[in-house]
Design an enzyme around this catalytic site. Sequence first.
Site, mmCIF file in Angstrom:
data_model
loop_
_atom_site.group_PDB
_atom_site.id
_atom_site.type_symbol
_atom_site.label_atom_id
_atom_site.label_comp_id
_atom_site.label_asym_id
_atom_site.label_seq_id
_atom_site.Cartn_x
_atom_site.Cartn_y
_atom_site.Cartn_z
ATOM 1 N N SER A 94 70.802 -42.051 -21.407
ATOM 2 C CA SER A 94 71.021 -41.122 -20.358
ATOM 3 C C SER A 94 71.934 -42.552 -18.956
ATOM 4 O O SER A 94 72.329 -43.840 -19.516
ATOM 5 C CB SER A 94 69.295 -41.393 -19.633
ATOM 6 O OG SER A 94 69.021 -41.758 -17.646
ATOM 7 N N TYR A 104 61.714 -47.401 -18.530
ATOM 8 C CA TYR A 104 63.181 -46.151 -19.415
ATOM 9 C C TYR A 104 63.930 -46.778 -19.277
ATOM 10 O O TYR A 104 65.233 -47.028 -19.518
ATOM 11 C CB TYR A 104 63.163 -45.126 -17.944
ATOM 12 C CG TYR A 104 64.007 -44.307 -18.448
ATOM 13 C CD1 TYR A 104 62.443 -42.731 -19.221
ATOM 14 C CD2 TYR A 104 64.406 -43.562 -17.575
ATOM 15 C CE1 TYR A 104 63.271 -41.977 -19.609
ATOM 16 C CE2 TYR A 104 66.205 -42.737 -18.254
ATOM 17 C CZ TYR A 104 64.712 -41.835 -19.017
ATOM 18 O OH TYR A 104 65.490 -40.236 -19.539
HETATM 19 P P1 NAD Z 1 61.678 -32.485 -21.766
HETATM 20 O O1 NAD Z 1 60.448 -32.865 -21.611
HETATM 21 O O2 NAD Z 1 61.966 -31.244 -21.470
HETATM 22 O O3 NAD Z 1 61.957 -32.406 -23.216
HETATM 23 C C1 NAD Z 1 61.206 -34.013 -24.207
HETATM 24 C C2 NAD Z 1 61.213 -33.044 -25.244
HETATM 25 O O4 NAD Z 1 60.414 -34.205 -26.429
HETATM 26 C C3 NAD Z 1 60.288 -31.808 -25.580
HETATM 27 O O5 NAD Z 1 60.145 -31.048 -26.566
HETATM 28 C C4 NAD Z 1 59.155 -32.954 -25.751
HETATM 29 O O6 NAD Z 1 57.778 -32.081 -26.963
HETATM 30 C C5 NAD Z 1 59.380 -34.108 -26.837
HETATM 31 N N1 NAD Z 1 58.031 -34.909 -26.780
HETATM 32 C C6 NAD Z 1 57.970 -36.374 -26.343
HETATM 33 N N2 NAD Z 1 56.985 -36.598 -26.456
HETATM 34 C C7 NAD Z 1 57.341 -36.921 -28.025
HETATM 35 C C8 NAD Z 1 56.818 -37.493 -28.863
HETATM 36 N N3 NAD Z 1 56.088 -37.997 -29.013
HETATM 37 N N4 NAD Z 1 57.146 -37.322 -29.996
HETATM 38 C C9 NAD Z 1 57.797 -35.490 -30.446
HETATM 39 N N5 NAD Z 1 57.751 -35.444 -29.140
HETATM 40 C C10 NAD Z 1 58.155 -36.390 -28.091
HETATM 41 O O7 NAD Z 1 62.985 -33.640 -21.170
HETATM 42 P P2 NAD Z 1 64.481 -33.911 -21.119
HETATM 43 O O8 NAD Z 1 65.053 -33.948 -19.616
HETATM 44 O O9 NAD Z 1 65.188 -32.661 -22.644
HETATM 45 O O10 NAD Z 1 64.610 -35.195 -22.211
HETATM 46 C C11 NAD Z 1 65.754 -35.236 -23.317
HETATM 47 C C12 NAD Z 1 66.623 -36.477 -23.082
HETATM 48 O O11 NAD Z 1 67.196 -37.152 -22.587
HETATM 49 C C13 NAD Z 1 64.973 -37.521 -23.092
HETATM 50 O O12 NAD Z 1 65.505 -39.039 -23.592
HETATM 51 C C14 NAD Z 1 65.711 -38.342 -21.777
HETATM 52 O O13 NAD Z 1 64.865 -39.545 -21.405
HETATM 53 C C15 NAD Z 1 66.458 -37.688 -21.472
HETATM 54 N N6 NAD Z 1 67.579 -38.001 -20.605
HETATM 55 C C16 NAD Z 1 67.305 -36.990 -19.634
HETATM 56 C C17 NAD Z 1 67.748 -36.716 -18.389
HETATM 57 C C18 NAD Z 1 67.500 -35.527 -17.893
HETATM 58 O O14 NAD Z 1 67.731 -35.570 -16.298
HETATM 59 N N7 NAD Z 1 66.386 -34.551 -17.454
HETATM 60 C C19 NAD Z 1 68.395 -37.951 -18.134
HETATM 61 C C20 NAD Z 1 68.557 -38.442 -19.011
HETATM 62 C C21 NAD Z 1 68.398 -38.473 -19.920
#
Ligand code: NAD
Length: 256
Positions: free
Chosen positions: A138, A151
Amino acid sequence: MLKGKTALVTGSTSGIGLGIAKALAAQGANIVLNGFGDADGPKAEVAALGARVAYHGADMSKPAEIEAMIAYAAEQFGRVDILVNNAGIQHVARVENFPPERWDAIIAINLSSAFHATRLALPAMQAAGWGRIINVASVHGLVASAEKSAYVAAKHGVVGLTKVTALENATTGVTCNAICPGWVLTPLVQKQVDAKAAALGLSNDDAKKLLLGEKEPSMQFTTPEELGALAVFFCSPAGNNVRGVAWNMDGGWVAQ
Ligand code: NAD
């Protein structure tokens, strides 16, 4: 480009993980999905791209389940060639109010799971002489924001793990890199938009604008499709000597 390769994408039933899985599937890779909630919809979306697809429901906070998932992927498709460590959760609170159990869960799911999946997937990649490990970190792996202690700590840890993994494999065909998105409008971020809208009495659209305006000069969300294209680049022949980078795709967030 990736025909015959197998990609395991953690946390790929939603958001960024699903976007990356679809981008790799479109290049011909077999896909192993993981994550909570409905798996049939995501499986169908990936299969519609012509890819072979499997699913394992490992809880990424549990090392034994991660081990079972890597073994399952090998059983289904031979081995994991591309590992995308993407599963992640968020919790927002000041340090003095941060629930210890939320801290532990975030460190386990956002950081330790990447260590476990990496250590378990590496030997087969090293034996094959080719592998790609892509860690979804991130902008919070590079800079901080208030109220995101666990985080930010986890994501800085992921960037560190990325560099060490890249160095240890630098003379091999196995690369390891991190992707550092800014705001992406997934369920994880929609919750933060909803919280802002409720706290300030704003509409959904105004809360989104406020969120972007605080951090992201482009005033645009990065999309899962754009992040998928970056993951494809890391897997391409041109990505062969890209090792240990933390590549932000963030509308200028970290440039400020
Ligand atoms: P999201 O909530 O849409 O998806 C998260 C995924 O992780 C889902 O498939 C969920 O079921 C799975 N998950 C959660 N806990 C779990 C566990 N214990 N075991 C297995 N699967 C699990 O979130 P996202 O925004 O797509 O985030 C994905 C990644 O991207 C994360 O690591 C997040 O930190 C990172 N990220 C997101 C953003 C953003 O703005 N959305 C920005 C930077 C980084």
